[in-house]
Design a protein around this motif. Sequence first.
Motif: not given
Length: 157
Positions: A46, A48-50, A52-54, A56-57
Amino acid sequence: MRPTSIRRFELVYALNIVVAVAALLWAFARLQAFMPAMPADTPAGLSRIIPVVVAVMAVVAILIKVLLWHFIARRGSDVARWIFVVLFVLAALSVARAAFFYGNEVLSAGTIPIVSLTISAIDFMLRTICLVLLFQADATAWIKGQRRPANLHDTFS
C-alpha cells in the motif's frame, strides 16, 4: 479569428493549468513526506502504490484540463464549455462544503497549511474568471458558430 474573450480565456486557463501543476507537485511532495509516518501495520504494498495512484490521478486531471482548453479555445466546442461549467460547479460545491464543514476548526488546528489555502483560492479565482469569459457575448456567438460578418461599411468606404 477568435474573439477577445476566447483569447483571454485561453491565457487565464493556461495560467490555471500552471497553478494546477504547481499544486499537484506541492501536494505530491507533501504526500512523500507523509509516507514514512504511516502506521506500522500498513501493508507494504500500500505504501508503494499510493504515490503511483496519486501520480496517475494527477496526470489524468491535467490531461482533462488540457483537453478542455483545446476543445473550448481552439475548436469552439459548446459541449466542452458545459463540461467546464459542470466541473466548476462541482469545485464550487467542494469549496462550500469545506468552508461549511471544516471552517474554523481546520484553520485553528493548522491541519491545512496556508499554502494549500492560497493555491486553492488562486485556482478557484482563475476558474471563475474563465467561466465569466466563456459566457461573454462574443465568446458565446463564436462557440455557437455565429461568426461576425466583416464590417462592409469600412470595407467599401
